[in-house]
Motif scaffolding. Sequence first.
Motif, short mmCIF file in Angstrom:
data_model
loop_
_atom_site.label_atom_id
_atom_site.label_comp_id
_atom_site.label_asym_id
_atom_site.label_seq_id
_atom_site.Cartn_x
_atom_site.Cartn_y
_atom_site.Cartn_z
N SER A 150 0.83 -1.21 0.00
CA SER A 150 0.00 0.00 0.00
C SER A 150 0.86 1.26 0.00
O SER A 150 0.57 2.22 -0.71
N HIS A 151 1.94 1.23 0.80
CA HIS A 151 2.86 2.37 0.83
C HIS A 151 3.50 2.58 -0.53
O HIS A 151 3.62 3.73 -1.01
N SER A 152 3.92 1.50 -1.17
CA SER A 152 4.54 1.60 -2.50
C SER A 152 3.57 2.18 -3.52
O SER A 152 3.95 3.03 -4.33
N ARG A 153 2.29 1.75 -3.45
CA ARG A 153 1.29 2.26 -4.37
C ARG A 153 1.06 3.75 -4.15
O ARG A 153 0.92 4.53 -5.10
N GLU A 155 3.23 5.88 -3.04
CA GLU A 155 4.40 6.61 -3.54
C GLU A 155 4.33 6.77 -5.05
O GLU A 155 4.69 7.82 -5.60
N ILE A 156 3.84 5.75 -5.75
CA ILE A 156 3.68 5.84 -7.21
C ILE A 156 2.64 6.89 -7.57
O ILE A 156 2.85 7.70 -8.49
N PHE A 172 3.75 11.39 -19.14
CA PHE A 172 4.37 10.43 -18.23
C PHE A 172 3.58 10.34 -16.93
O PHE A 172 3.43 9.26 -16.35
N GLY A 173 3.04 11.48 -16.48
CA GLY A 173 2.21 11.47 -15.28
C GLY A 173 0.95 10.65 -15.46
O GLY A 173 0.56 9.89 -14.57
N ASP A 179 -0.76 3.13 -14.63
CA ASP A 179 -0.01 1.94 -14.20
C ASP A 179 -0.33 1.59 -12.74
O ASP A 179 -0.36 0.41 -12.38
N ALA A 180 -0.56 2.61 -11.93
CA ALA A 180 -0.84 2.37 -10.51
C ALA A 180 -2.23 1.82 -10.29
O ALA A 180 -2.43 0.91 -9.48
N VAL A 181 -3.24 2.37 -11.00
CA VAL A 181 -4.63 1.98 -10.72
C VAL A 181 -5.10 0.82 -11.61
O VAL A 181 -6.06 0.12 -11.25
N SER A 182 -4.46 0.62 -12.76
CA SER A 182 -4.92 -0.42 -13.69
C SER A 182 -3.73 -1.06 -14.39
O SER A 182 -3.58 -0.96 -15.61
N PRO A 183 -2.88 -1.78 -13.64
CA PRO A 183 -1.65 -2.32 -14.22
C PRO A 183 -1.88 -3.39 -15.28
O PRO A 183 -1.01 -3.63 -16.12
N GLN A 184 -3.04 -4.05 -15.27
CA GLN A 184 -3.30 -5.13 -16.22
C GLN A 184 -4.21 -4.71 -17.36
O GLN A 184 -4.79 -5.55 -18.05
N ARG A 185 -4.34 -3.41 -17.58
CA ARG A 185 -5.18 -2.93 -18.68
C ARG A 185 -4.54 -3.26 -20.03
O ARG A 185 -3.36 -3.59 -20.12
N THR A 186 -5.34 -3.17 -21.09
CA THR A 186 -4.83 -3.33 -22.45
C THR A 186 -4.19 -2.02 -22.87
O THR A 186 -4.86 -1.00 -23.00
N ARG A 187 -2.88 -2.04 -23.05
CA ARG A 187 -2.15 -0.80 -23.33
C ARG A 187 -2.18 -0.46 -24.82
O ARG A 187 -2.37 -1.31 -25.67
#
Length: 295
Positions: A150-153, A155-156, A172-173, A179-187
């Motif tokens: 949770s702390h790592s998330r 910080e991201i 980039f922001g 990447d933080a809220v939806s890391p497994q999305r279709t990019r």
Amino acid sequence: MACATSILLKPDTEGYLNLPQQAVYYRHYRCSAFADRRLLLLHGAGVDGQLTWEAIVGHLLHWSEILIPDLRGTGKTHFPDRTEHPFETVEVVADLSALLDSLQWDKFDLAGYSYGGLVAMQLKAARPVAVEKTYLFEPGLLNGGTEEESHSRREILLQAAQKLRVDEELEFGLETFLDAVSPQRTRNSRNEEIVRTRLAHRPKGLASILEAVIRAARQLDRAQLIAAQEHVSSFVGERSSGEIFDFCQDISRRRMDWTCHLIPGADHALPFQKPQAIAQIMNADMEKFLAAQLG
């Protein structure tokens, strides 16, 4: 107006509640419904209330009135000087309380997505008697995982907020936030392009939201906030982090009034991806809630 239709709806009324610290924009729908009930819908970070909920509203059956405000940092809601300023989630709760009072909403059901889910939980804690049935869509603070994760998330998300305030680092922001809220999305998809365009509408407002959520996560007692909730239907995307669903299931095993739904094929953007399926579940869970109240 009948809200149960596949046609996107226009609100019966819309406008501003002008408060000393915030002009709160809202949309108010009146619908033909099975019951005389009211529903408050709170959107997530970066995308306003109408875009978040319009495809769901058209399939809801049980609410005669539906209220969709734009929360601080998003949409048409703004500070009096129209500049982005820092704020706290408790101030968003105060905005909503003032709006509810102005419309004389003393009883209502409540739904919140992501940032709006965290605010919804705080609103329920602040107005326990007013809120009857709650729907939560991957709300902030219910991410599961260890404290270190949770702390790592956080910080991201803080890094994303810092970059969203710099025009040259906007893209980039946005990527860091997604990447933080939806890391497994279709990019690199058409859908992601649409999402980025929407999020870029008020990037500094989005930054203020992320910072407010991070501060709330550090300050709030999560267990106490969860304990304050009642009659909850919780929704998690199948393609979201497994820890979120595990955490949701753990709560539902301990709470008879907490139901956890996994939405197939969806990630964190589940209200946008599966609106009809979500509306059907909301309708079904409301039928069960009403039956239990009568029993």
